[in-house]
Every structure is written in structure tokens, then in C-alpha cells.
Design a protein around this motif. Structure first.
Motif, mmCIF file in Angstrom:
data_model
loop_
_atom_site.group_PDB
_atom_site.id
_atom_site.type_symbol
_atom_site.label_atom_id
_atom_site.label_comp_id
_atom_site.label_asym_id
_atom_site.label_seq_id
_atom_site.Cartn_x
_atom_site.Cartn_y
_atom_site.Cartn_z
ATOM 1 N N LEU A 154 52.158 45.956 63.100
ATOM 2 C CA LEU A 154 53.562 45.565 63.079
ATOM 3 C C LEU A 154 54.388 46.533 62.234
ATOM 4 O O LEU A 154 55.485 46.935 62.627
ATOM 5 N N LEU A 155 53.880 46.900 61.064
ATOM 6 C CA LEU A 155 54.617 47.816 60.194
ATOM 7 C C LEU A 155 54.723 49.210 60.801
ATOM 8 O O LEU A 155 55.728 49.899 60.627
ATOM 9 N N TYR A 203 56.773 41.978 51.350
ATOM 10 C CA TYR A 203 57.089 43.378 51.630
ATOM 11 C C TYR A 203 58.195 43.502 52.680
ATOM 12 O O TYR A 203 59.167 44.263 52.502
ATOM 13 N N VAL A 204 58.072 42.754 53.782
ATOM 14 C CA VAL A 204 59.064 42.839 54.854
ATOM 15 C C VAL A 204 60.421 42.329 54.382
ATOM 16 O O VAL A 204 61.461 42.963 54.602
ATOM 17 N N VAL A 205 60.427 41.167 53.718
ATOM 18 C CA VAL A 205 61.688 40.612 53.231
ATOM 19 C C VAL A 205 62.296 41.527 52.164
ATOM 20 O O VAL A 205 63.508 41.770 52.151
ATOM 21 N N GLY A 206 61.446 42.046 51.269
ATOM 22 C CA GLY A 206 61.945 42.934 50.226
ATOM 23 C C GLY A 206 62.629 44.172 50.782
ATOM 24 O O GLY A 206 63.576 44.690 50.190
ATOM 25 N N ILE A 249 52.795 49.419 47.568
ATOM 26 C CA ILE A 249 53.852 48.619 48.194
ATOM 27 C C ILE A 249 55.073 48.552 47.277
ATOM 28 O O ILE A 249 56.217 48.650 47.745
ATOM 29 N N ARG A 250 54.845 48.390 45.989
ATOM 30 C CA ARG A 250 55.957 48.328 45.043
ATOM 31 C C ARG A 250 56.737 49.643 45.030
ATOM 32 O O ARG A 250 57.970 49.646 45.032
ATOM 33 N N ARG A 251 56.035 50.773 45.031
ATOM 34 C CA ARG A 251 56.715 52.061 45.074
ATOM 35 C C ARG A 251 57.475 52.248 46.380
ATOM 36 O O ARG A 251 58.567 52.824 46.408
ATOM 37 N N SER A 252 56.888 51.768 47.472
ATOM 38 C CA SER A 252 57.563 51.871 48.764
ATOM 39 C C SER A 252 58.874 51.090 48.763
ATOM 40 O O SER A 252 59.902 51.575 49.251
ATOM 41 N N LEU A 253 58.859 49.890 48.196
ATOM 42 C CA LEU A 253 60.083 49.092 48.128
ATOM 43 C C LEU A 253 61.133 49.758 47.248
ATOM 44 O O LEU A 253 62.325 49.781 47.595
ATOM 45 N N GLU A 254 60.711 50.301 46.119
ATOM 46 C CA GLU A 254 61.666 50.967 45.233
ATOM 47 C C GLU A 254 62.299 52.175 45.917
ATOM 48 O O GLU A 254 63.478 52.473 45.717
ATOM 49 N N GLN A 255 61.522 52.863 46.744
ATOM 50 C CA GLN A 255 62.067 53.985 47.495
ATOM 51 C C GLN A 255 63.035 53.507 48.564
ATOM 52 O O GLN A 255 64.083 54.127 48.790
ATOM 53 N N ILE A 256 62.721 52.396 49.223
ATOM 54 C CA ILE A 256 63.618 51.833 50.237
ATOM 55 C C ILE A 256 64.936 51.409 49.604
ATOM 56 O O ILE A 256 66.018 51.667 50.140
ATOM 57 N N MET A 272 61.759 52.367 58.327
ATOM 58 C CA MET A 272 61.904 51.668 57.060
ATOM 59 C C MET A 272 60.590 51.628 56.284
ATOM 60 O O MET A 272 60.573 51.693 55.052
ATOM 61 N N PHE A 273 59.461 51.573 56.994
ATOM 62 C CA PHE A 273 58.162 51.414 56.326
ATOM 63 C C PHE A 273 57.338 52.691 56.355
ATOM 64 O O PHE A 273 56.133 52.654 56.118
ATOM 65 N N VAL A 274 57.985 53.816 56.649
ATOM 66 C CA VAL A 274 57.238 55.068 56.770
ATOM 67 C C VAL A 274 56.690 55.537 55.431
ATOM 68 O O VAL A 274 55.736 56.329 55.378
#
Length: 469
Positions: free
Chosen positions: A242-243, A404-407, A438-445, A458-460
């Protein structure tokens, strides 16, 4: 006072350390080991299998039991393995195995299988060592060194694969070992250069297909351990698909059959008149991923299919029936049922995945922007459902995919802080490197403008070896 003699040199290879002799530090093989015929290694990482973990370890790892529930003052010994191996098995059984299930009483661990089949034993010990290093080496907890145990495990797996034709029982056991390697690399070693999550996934899928497919394995499974591991494997395969905006490996029909056996999630409590099972939600998510794959490159969507997904994913409630008015006492719940409704986190747990699936529907399939009101209404509802889950409950550790998705689809600083708080809470409970990624990915997003970015883009930033459950 005479100076105390130093028997070893700092940075010595492991054979010289164990024999307490002076190493000449020649790499890759020192002269002492070459002369004596010993296997020289500078890359082995020592894991302290002491009875008491480091003070930074959470209370869950400070238990007073060891292998198979034997008290620590009466340790269990097996003549086939060393003391360190028994301690690693004990650590795996008490500190790691319960982390992969939301049920209060996990199924029995595969210790007996590990003692009878060396590849499973090595894969479990490697998983235990990696997790222990993660706890003791916080905040990063990573190492680029490939341990001897891991090399031995991969070697034994390849060796047994070459001779599985002579014993039909070898391949199902090898599947268990490969799944543990997949779990270790996907959750703990995912940031290391030696991580091979995708390779292990391909290998596990090939074994499953060679054994007749997932449906046949599920139907013929006589043990709880392979069934539970297959439920983890299928779930992580689905979430990564899905991601990554791809189709999962397994068809949608396997999920209802999967839930008939031992799975990592807890089923809906009896007497609860609302909610959906997680297996049914996964079934719909798999269908949506397959539909998404079929429409790539096409301009027009089937609106009836979209509405069917919407209808099936909406949080369900019971509707009024004529007999409810004639006999209102027929629908009363017992005290035990009310206790389940009030105490269980299972319904909220399933709802987080429902809302996440609807976000995927609107974003990936319909192509709506992140700020669209249809997307944001489920982002808000999912945030409220996540907040309703007790951080100390076991289901809280398995909502990483919804978090992760909601964040990735929130825009306010206060909500971002709430997501980080939840992720940090799960990290404190699990100690998985995947959560750091995952936390670093969200901070980058959050640091980038993402309103017009597609679902896949978005999840690359998530590493390819990271598993999300």
C-alpha cells in the motif's frame, strides 16, 4: 607495586580475546589465528546475556522468568546448546516473542523447534542479539557489522535448501527460519547495509509457493507458530504494498481463512454489537490495492466500485429491527459483555485501520489532494481513535501503519506532536529501528510542502528494508 600484566590488546580479534593471548592486530586475519588454524574475526559483536538488562531497558524486559517459565534461580539447561544460546532463547521467549501479538496470552514460542532444527535456532538467537544491541546502544542502536551467528544462519539455510528433497519436513521448517530473518531485518536491522528484507521476503514467498501456496499452508497448518508468523508476513507484505503503491503478493480471499487460526491480532470480543474484524479490513484493503494496480494508466474510475469500497469500510453499527420494539429486553448485554465493551481496545484498534484504508482509497485510488475534506475527515477521526487507545495496551504497539499514514496527512504542529508522542511511546515499548526510520520519514514529510504530492511520492523517504505493522 608491580604493574598488572595485560593479557589482551585493545582491538584484538575474538579468538585471541577468548584464549587471552596477545593479538598482533593484522587484518583481516591475525598471524596467531593463521598459525593455529583458528577462525579469525574482528567483526563479531559481543552481547551481554546477563540476568539483568541495562537500566534503560523497560520494565517488560526486567522479568524474573527464563526459558519456559523456569525461575532464574533454577535455570534450565539443554546439553545440545551452550549457556549463552539458552540465555538468548530465554530472552527471545520472554522479551521479543510477545511483542508481535496483541493477544493477552501469546501462543507458545518455537523453542522446541529451535532446539531440533539448527537454522531456526540460529535465526532466533540472531534476532535476540540484534534486539538486545538495540536496547543497549540507544539512541541509534545500529551497527554495520555482520555477526558470525547471522553468517552461520544464512549458510545453514542455503545448505538445507540444497538437500530438502530428501526430507519433506525441511522446507516448512526453513520457512520459519527465513521468516525470522525477514522480521529481524525489517524491524531491527533495517538501517544497516547488510539488511536484506526484500531478499528474505522473496525467499519466503518462493518457499510458500513451492509448498502449494498460502491458502494450502494455512489450511494444513498444524502448529500455531507458522500460522502466526505467516499472518505477520502477509500483513507486512500488504502494508508495504500500500505504501509503495503496488499490488500485494497474496489474494484478498486468504484473510478470512487466515483468521480461523492463530494470528497476531486479537479478534473482536463477543457481545460487541459494532465494529469490523481486522481480517475483513485487510481483505478490502487487498482488493483496493489490486483495483489500484488494474487502473494504472487509465483516466476514468468506476464510481460504483469506489462507492462499494466506501460502503464496506464505513464503521458499522447495528440498525433497528422490528423485534427490538416488540421485545426490547432481547438486545440487553450481560455484565461480562459490558465489561468487554468498556475495557477492550480491539474495536478502536480495528477502526484505526478502517480510517487508514479510506484515506488510501481517496488519496491513492481517487487521486484527491491531502487537504481535501474527504481525506481530512478520516484523518481527524483516525487521530481521535488513536488517542482513545491506551498507550499501555498491547494493541497500541501495532498501530504503526495507521499512525504513519495519518501522520503524513496532518498539517498542524499540535497534531504532529501527538503523533511523535505516540511513536516515541511505541519505540520505548518495542525498541525497533524501523520506528526510528518512520519518525525521520514523518519529520521529512512535515518539513516539505506536500499538498500536491501523490500518495506514492509522500512515502518515498521510507527505506525499502523497513517493515510497517
Amino acid at each position: 607495586m608491580p604493574r598488572k600484566r595485560e593479557r589482551t590488546v585493545k582491538g584484538s580479534c575474538w579468538p585471541c580475546k577468548q584464549r587471552r593471548v596477545k593479538c598482533d592486530l593484522t587484518r583481516p586475519y591475525c598471524r596467531r589465528c593463521t598459525g593455529s588454524g583458528a577462525t579469525c574475526s574482528f567483526s563479531k559483536v559481543n552481547v551481554r546475556w546477563n540476568a539483568r538488562p541495562t537500566k534503560s531497558a523497560p520494565a517488560a524486559y526486567q522479568n524474573s522468568t527464563t526459558l519456559r517459565g523456569t525461575p532464574r534461580d533454577k535455570p534450565m539447561h539443554d546439553p545440545r546448546v551452550t549457556g549463552d544460546t539458552m540465555k538468548a532463547l530465554s530472552y527471545f521467549e520472554s522479551a521479543i516473542w510477545p511483542l508481535f501479538m496483541t493477544t493477552p496470552h501469546p501462543c507458545p514460542s518455537p523453542i522446541s523447534l529451535a532446539l531440533d532444527f539448527e537454522p531456526v535456532l540460529l535465526s532466533i538467537c540472531g534476532l535476540a542479539a540484534s534486539h538486545r544491541r538495540m536496547i543497549e546502544n540507544q539512541p541509534d542502536g545500529t551497527t554495520n557489522l555482520l555477526t558470525d551467528e547471522r553468517t552461520d544462519c544464512l549458510s545453514k539455510v542455503r545448505e538445507r535448501l540444497q538437500c530438502y528433497g530428501s526430507d519433506p519436513e525441511i522446507l516448512p521448517r526453513l520457512l520459519v527460519a527465513v521468516l525470522f530473518l525477514y522480521i529481524e531485518d525489517g524491524f531491527i536491522r533495517c538501517e544497516e547495509q547488510s539488511a536484506s528484507t526484500i531478499s528474505h521476503q522473496t525467499g519466503a514467498h518462493a518457499i510458500v509457493e513451492h509448498l502449494g501456496g498460502l491458502e494450502k499452508l494455512i489450511a494444513e497448518s498444524k502448529s500455531d507458530v507458522p500460522h502466526m508468523l505467516l499472518s505477520v508476513f502477509s500483513s507486512t507484505d500488504l502494508t508495504r504494498a500500500l505504501l509503495d503503491d503496488t499490488a500485494p503478493c497474496f489474494p484478498a480471499r486468504v484473510w478470512r481463512q487466515m483468521e480461523r487460526g492463530t494470528v497476531w491480532w486479537e479478534r473482536q470480543p463477543l457481545g460487541v454489537p459494532y465494529g469490523m474484524s481486522l481480517a475483513l479490513i485487510f481483505e478490502i484493503m487487498t482488493e483496493m490495492a489490486a483495483y489500484r494496480e488494474s487502473i494504472k494508466g487509465k483516466e476514468k474510475l468506476c464510481i460504483d466500485q469506489i462507492r462499494d469500497f466506501e460502503r464496506r469500510l464505513q464503521p458499522g453499527f447495528s440498525v433497528i429491527e422490528p423485534n427490538h420494539l416488540d421485545r426490547p429486553e432481547q438486545g440487553l448485554l450481560s455484565n461480562d459483555d459490558l465489561k468487554n465493551v468498556n475495557a477492550s481496545q480491539t474495536v478502536s484498534f480495528a477502526k484505526t485501520f478502517q480510517h487508514t484504508a479510506l484515506i488510501y482509497l481517496y488519496r491513492a485510488i481517487c487521486g484527491l489532494p491531502a487537504r481535501h475534506h474527504l481525506v481530512q475527515q478520516h484523518v481527524t477521526s483516525c487521530m481521535e481513535t488513536i488517542q482513545a487507545i491506551n498507550p499501555k495496551s498491547k494493541v497500541h504497539n501495532c498501530i504503526v501503519f495507521p499512525v504513519y499514514v495519518v501522520g503524513a496527512h496532518i498539517f498542524t504542529v499540535s497534531q504532529q506532536m501527538q503523533i511523535l508522542e505516540r511513536l516515541n511511546c511505541i519505540l520505548d515499548a518495542l525498541h525497533f529501528n524501523s520506528l526510528l526510520n518512520i519518525r525521520r520519514s514523518l519529520e521529512q514529510i512535515w518539513a516539505e510542502e506536500r499538498s500536491e504530492r501523490s500518495w506514492k511520492d509522500m512515502f518515498v523517504s521510507l527505506g525499502e528494508n523497513v517493515l510497517v505493522l
